[in-house]
Design a protein around this motif. Structure first.
Motif, PDB file in Angstrom:
ATOM      1  N   THR A 254      41.803  33.840  52.675  1.00  0.00           N
ATOM      2  CA  THR A 254      40.986  34.012  51.646  1.00  0.00           C
ATOM      3  C   THR A 254      41.463  34.060  50.542  1.00  0.00           C
ATOM      4  O   THR A 254      42.377  35.402  50.367  1.00  0.00           O
ATOM      5  CB  THR A 254      39.794  35.264  52.155  1.00  0.00           C
ATOM      6  OG1 THR A 254      38.837  34.728  53.478  1.00  0.00           O
ATOM      7  CG2 THR A 254      38.572  35.568  50.852  1.00  0.00           C
ATOM      8  N   ALA A 255      41.393  33.971  49.621  1.00  0.00           N
ATOM      9  CA  ALA A 255      41.420  33.995  47.478  1.00  0.00           C
ATOM     10  C   ALA A 255      40.480  34.377  46.892  1.00  0.00           C
ATOM     11  O   ALA A 255      38.961  34.252  47.211  1.00  0.00           O
ATOM     12  CB  ALA A 255      41.269  32.644  47.595  1.00  0.00           C
ATOM     13  N   ARG A 256      40.729  35.423  46.179  1.00  0.00           N
ATOM     14  CA  ARG A 256      39.492  36.170  45.682  1.00  0.00           C
ATOM     15  C   ARG A 256      39.795  35.904  43.869  1.00  0.00           C
ATOM     16  O   ARG A 256      40.908  36.427  43.358  1.00  0.00           O
ATOM     17  CB  ARG A 256      39.465  37.657  45.617  1.00  0.00           C
ATOM     18  CG  ARG A 256      38.942  37.758  47.531  1.00  0.00           C
ATOM     19  CD  ARG A 256      38.853  39.493  47.648  1.00  0.00           C
ATOM     20  NE  ARG A 256      38.602  39.621  48.950  1.00  0.00           N
ATOM     21  CZ  ARG A 256      37.364  39.116  49.147  1.00  0.00           C
ATOM     22  NH1 ARG A 256      36.272  39.518  48.497  1.00  0.00           N
ATOM     23  NH2 ARG A 256      36.722  39.343  50.197  1.00  0.00           N
ATOM     24  N   PHE A 257      39.025  35.497  42.877  1.00  0.00           N
ATOM     25  CA  PHE A 257      39.170  35.131  41.960  1.00  0.00           C
ATOM     26  C   PHE A 257      38.103  36.020  40.860  1.00  0.00           C
ATOM     27  O   PHE A 257      36.989  36.315  41.258  1.00  0.00           O
ATOM     28  CB  PHE A 257      38.941  33.929  41.392  1.00  0.00           C
ATOM     29  CG  PHE A 257      39.948  33.239  42.322  1.00  0.00           C
ATOM     30  CD1 PHE A 257      41.419  33.010  41.560  1.00  0.00           C
ATOM     31  CD2 PHE A 257      39.693  31.541  42.888  1.00  0.00           C
ATOM     32  CE1 PHE A 257      42.157  32.304  42.806  1.00  0.00           C
ATOM     33  CE2 PHE A 257      40.337  31.162  43.575  1.00  0.00           C
ATOM     34  CZ  PHE A 257      41.585  31.171  43.261  1.00  0.00           C
ATOM     35  N   PRO A 258      38.365  37.405  40.232  1.00  0.00           N
ATOM     36  CA  PRO A 258      37.211  37.463  39.367  1.00  0.00           C
ATOM     37  C   PRO A 258      36.293  37.353  39.277  1.00  0.00           C
ATOM     38  O   PRO A 258      36.501  36.144  38.279  1.00  0.00           O
ATOM     39  CB  PRO A 258      37.528  38.868  38.468  1.00  0.00           C
ATOM     40  CG  PRO A 258      39.021  37.910  38.614  1.00  0.00           C
ATOM     41  CD  PRO A 258      39.145  37.344  39.008  1.00  0.00           C
ATOM     42  N   ALA A 259      35.160  37.976  38.461  1.00  0.00           N
ATOM     43  CA  ALA A 259      34.163  37.268  38.074  1.00  0.00           C
ATOM     44  C   ALA A 259      34.428  36.462  35.919  1.00  0.00           C
ATOM     45  O   ALA A 259      34.192  35.933  35.378  1.00  0.00           O
ATOM     46  CB  ALA A 259      33.013  38.003  37.291  1.00  0.00           C
ATOM     47  N   GLU A 260      35.358  36.889  35.385  1.00  0.00           N
ATOM     48  CA  GLU A 260      36.527  36.708  34.335  1.00  0.00           C
ATOM     49  C   GLU A 260      36.421  35.315  33.858  1.00  0.00           C
ATOM     50  O   GLU A 260      37.197  34.971  33.504  1.00  0.00           O
ATOM     51  CB  GLU A 260      37.381  37.319  34.109  1.00  0.00           C
ATOM     52  CG  GLU A 260      36.664  39.263  33.243  1.00  0.00           C
ATOM     53  CD  GLU A 260      36.543  39.792  34.862  1.00  0.00           C
ATOM     54  OE1 GLU A 260      35.712  40.943  34.227  1.00  0.00           O
ATOM     55  OE2 GLU A 260      36.218  39.617  35.931  1.00  0.00           O
ATOM     56  N   ILE A 261      36.817  34.874  35.477  1.00  0.00           N
ATOM     57  CA  ILE A 261      37.344  33.612  35.791  1.00  0.00           C
ATOM     58  C   ILE A 261      36.068  32.021  34.740  1.00  0.00           C
ATOM     59  O   ILE A 261      36.303  31.151  34.372  1.00  0.00           O
ATOM     60  CB  ILE A 261      37.324  32.643  37.084  1.00  0.00           C
ATOM     61  CG1 ILE A 261      37.868  31.361  37.817  1.00  0.00           C
ATOM     62  CG2 ILE A 261      35.882  33.001  37.992  1.00  0.00           C
ATOM     63  CD1 ILE A 261      38.267  31.568  38.458  1.00  0.00           C
TER      64      ILE A 261
END
Length: 795
Positions: free
Chosen positions: A705-712
């Motif tokens: 699983t990869a996670r990217f912050p909302a700032e993306i």
């Protein structure tokens, strides 16, 4: 050849860079989403700091009460008198003070009743229309009784009458001389009113079988309104929905009731020796040393009182320090159990108590007091230690619950035969946790309930969700999980308002003020901030504002100040907006580095050529391939009939070796890694920006699983592209695989798309059936066991 490798690397970087280019769409507003709240929050000052803490000039006024009250059981009436000492701790001179007269909600001309709407059609009246006729908040009222406060006397401490004006549920007392900062004022009020049927906050429940009443008495005395640095006087009218804005004080209350009644109240009883029998006092002493509930008043004693008649009156005296309100319950039907335990293992014992009629057993005897103690422990661990000496759960009408300092009125009633469904049991435990938990929010962290319903209900529902999971790993929680808010988030926009809306103006109050903020906090804790950062900041907020009155800005600022996480985008989306989350995984493109190895490159080219050549015509022509001209006449063949374009030559190998010699060690490592590169295209169809969480299922059966912050989303809030490199080939991609962000449409979260089967059901006319038995009833009927022998209610 090196140029080709670097060109591919530059291409990948280019794809990543393109994702940062703002969309030309006229609805693009990513910058607005990620800018600070700024003017949406009040300007910090000496009363409240920019960090979200009380400032050096923070103040709060207080009021102390000495009350004498009598419960008229024959007429369902309250008769009371009070002496109030009001302390002006503000920097302002006060020429008048405001008191709340909440029982005026039930007057015929009350704003709460007149502002209710409803309709009449061929099927009859709507609930709203009926409530409008009855007045109040759904209570059925006796038309012969003049409900609301009857103020019989209002004087200063010397007995001199005071001028006052009643405006619906508010009363203004005009002071003879201005009350200066640092001064206090003493006055006396006498009043009486008729008690309504229990309407969700207070009132009585009548039991026709034995002719008795259970009384749950709240907002029953004229109470000081709040005066603070934010609103001045908070004198908004009580319409029955949004609850109470109150100030702290000390209470001494003498409650006179029929002598066969048992009384539970805010605070500590000062005269148990006068109101309890010697046997009950011994049980009380035993309960003070017990880790399990001990029955103080047994079911047999309560049943005997039900059948008897009172022979006089009895006065119970309660005292409470630093509380914002006072409530009590009284009945001859009450069973009472209790235990005094060291909740926090610090040597200080706290009473956990329950009062309930026999109609509440076996559920209440088994679970209520234990749930009270568990709530104090769970909430205390994530906020502050419960500071009061007692917490009480009273069994009121079957559904709902209501909270006051140290005492709560809770539903959850088994069937008359003593059986119950799992839903009733979980509902009872859940409502006890919720209402006892309100001691923390807002009874101690004293938010303005009249204006900001979510600040107590939402935060409390979040803590309830955590406490329920700590009660039972498989507890059927109703609110808190992101999936449980989806139906509300995708509801018709005409029914939705931001969380930052006064509770009186919210259509769907339960989802809006309870479930949505609780879900938002759970998402903050699990997905946005992480448990450690969130728990520290949440505890700091509770610590800062215990026995004080925070605003939403104080909460928002403290959560950021104590965690170091910029959350303005989150408050904007979840608390100031109504947009839902809907992320769509539109496309995934697959890339691999070209190794330039002719053995690999030409083998792949051969396989691809053979795959493309394997058409249906080729397959059918294979049967006659030896009948072609070239096959039968060798003179028609030349060099190209035997040439293999995919054969690896010495020139190919030399060219490859020359290429390898030009690579740096880092480039050589990258080339040999055989990594797969994917470009994901994700659209934000819902509008609410949230972290992007993607699960990759690999060809070998493993996953990651990869996670990217909302700032993306900060440069483009409508669509993004993201490059992900993996060591293994991905065969399935899934957004929000663990249902963390309340995505309202999960069908567009997969790539390749997964087909979701529709459920086909044979049509058959359904006949109306009687109410089904709960599983406990069914098992007892099958086994022949007597319901009266089941459960563990104690006598």
């Amino acid at each position: 050849m090196r140029a080709k490798l670097l060109a591919l690397g530059m291409a990948l970087l280019s794809v990543a860079a393109q994702a940062q280019v703002p969309s030309p769409s006229p609805t693009y507003n990513a910058n607005e989403r990620f800018e600070q709240l700024g003017p949406m929050l009040p300007t910090p000052n000496t009363f409240r700091t920019a960090a979200g803490a009380p400032g050096r000039d923070y103040f709060q006024n207080r009021a102390d009460y000495d009350i004498k009250v009598e419960l008229d059981d024959a007429n369902q009436r309250i008769i009371g008198s009070e002496t109030v000492t009001y302390f002006n701790n503000s920097p302002d001179e006060l020429r008048y003070i405001w008191l709340q007269l909440d029982q005026n909600l039930f007057k015929n001309d009350a704003m709460g009743a007149l502002s209710r709407t409803g309709s009449i059609n061929q099927n009859g009246m709507s609930i709203g229309a009926i409530q409008s006729l009855n007045t109040g908040r759904g209570a059925t009222l006796d038309k012969e009784k003049p409900y609301g406060y009857n103020i019989t006397k209002l004087t200063d401490k010397t007995g001199k009458p005071l001028r006052y004006t009643i405006n619906n549920t508010m009363m203004r007392i005009d002071l003879p001389t201005p009350l200066k900062p640092g001064q206090n004022y003493v006055f006396n009020v006498d009043w009486n009113y008729y008690i309504t049927e229990y309407y969700g906050r207070s009132g009585y429940e009548f039991f026709p079988k034995d002719g008795n009443y259970n009384y749950f008495i709240a907002h029953w005395f004229p109470r000081l309104a709040a005066y603070d640095d934010v609103s001045g006087w908070q004198n908004k009218q009580f319409l029955g929905g949004s609850e109470f804005t109150l100030i702290f004080g000390n209470y001494r209350v003498a409650i006179t009731v029929p002598n066969d009644h048992v009384v539970a109240a805010t605070g500590e009883c000062q005269n148990y020796k006068q109101v309890l029998t010697p046997t009950q006092q011994k049980r009380m002493d035993q309960a003070s040393r017990s880790k399990t509930p001990v029955v103080i008043v047994t079911q047999a004693e309560a049943e005997a009182a039900e059948k008897g008649k009172p022979t006089g009156k009895k006065t119970w005296i309660y005292q409470a320090s630093n509380v914002r309100d006072f409530a009590f319950a009284s009945s001859r039907k009450f069973i009472w159990d209790a235990m005094q335990t060291d909740v926090y293992s610090n040597g200080r014992k706290i009473w956990s108590m329950s009062y309930y009629p026999k109609e509440g057993n076996p559920l209440w005897g088994q679970y209520s007091t234990r749930a009270v103690e568990h709530t104090l422990r769970s909430y205390g661990n994530r906020t502050f230690e419960y500071p009061y000496p007692v917490a009480i759960s009273c069994h009121s009408v079957p559904g709902g619950g209501m909270e006051y300092p140290m005492i709560s009125f809770n539903g959850g009633r088994p069937e008359p035969d003593g059986t119950y469904s799992e839903q009733v049991k979980a509902g009872m435990i859940g409502v006890i946790i919720h209402e006892v938990g309100h001691n923390f929010f807002p009874m101690i962290v004293n938010s303005d309930e009249r204006q900001w319903t979510w600040m107590d209900e939402g935060l409390n529902t979040f803590c309830q969700y955590l406490a329920e999971k700590e009660w039972d790993y498989n507890f059927p929680t109703r609110r808190g999980e992101p999936q449980q808010i989806v139906d509300y988030m995708k509801a018709d926009k005409s029914l939705l308002v931001p969380i930052m809306t006064s509770g009186e103006n919210v259509i769907l109050l339960g989802p809006n003020a309870y479930a949505k903020p609780a879900t938002a906090l759970n998402i903050l804790r699990e997905t946005v901030m992480g448990r450690d950062l969130f728990d520290y900041a949440f505890k700091e907020y509770a610590r800062r504002w215990a026995f004080k009155t925070p605003t939403p800005a104080d909460f928002f600022r403290t959560m950021e100040d104590a965690s170091g996480v910029d959350l303005d985008w989150f408050w904007k989306g979840w608390f100031y907006g109504v947009e839902p989350v809907d992320q769509d995984l539109v496309e995934v493109k697959w890339f691999q580095l070209n190794s330039q190895n002719p053995e690999v490159v030409k083998a792949q080219a051969r396989a691809e050529a053979e795959r493309r050549a394997n058409t249906i015509s080729k397959q059918r022509d294979a049967a006659t391939r030896n009948q072609t001209v070239v096959a039968q006449d060798s003179t028609m063949r030349d060099f190209y009939n035997s040439y293999d374009p995919y054969a690896v030559t010495d020139a190919d190998r030399k060219q490859y070796n020359d290429y390898l010699s030009t690579l740096t060690p880092e480039e050589r490592t990258l080339l040999e890694s055989k990594q797969h590169f994917y470009t994901l295209t994700v659209k934000n169809r819902g509008g609410l920006v949230m972290p992007v969480i993607v699960r990759m299922e690999f060809e070998d059966g493993t996953d990651s699983t990869a996670r990217f912050p909302a700032e993306i989303w900060r440069f483009n809030d409508q669509q993004l592209q993201k490059v992900i490199a993996t060591d293994k080939k991905v065969v399935q991609w899934t957004l929000d695989p663990y249902y963390e962000i309340a995505d309202i449409d999960t069908e567009n979260n997969s790539f390749p798309r997964k087909a979701e089967p529709s459920r086909l059901q044979l049509f058959k006319q359904q006949q109306r059936q009687v109410r089904p038995q709960n599983p406990m009833q069914q098992q007892q009927r099958q086994s022949g066991a007597s319901p009266a022998t089941q459960g563990s209610g104690r006598n």
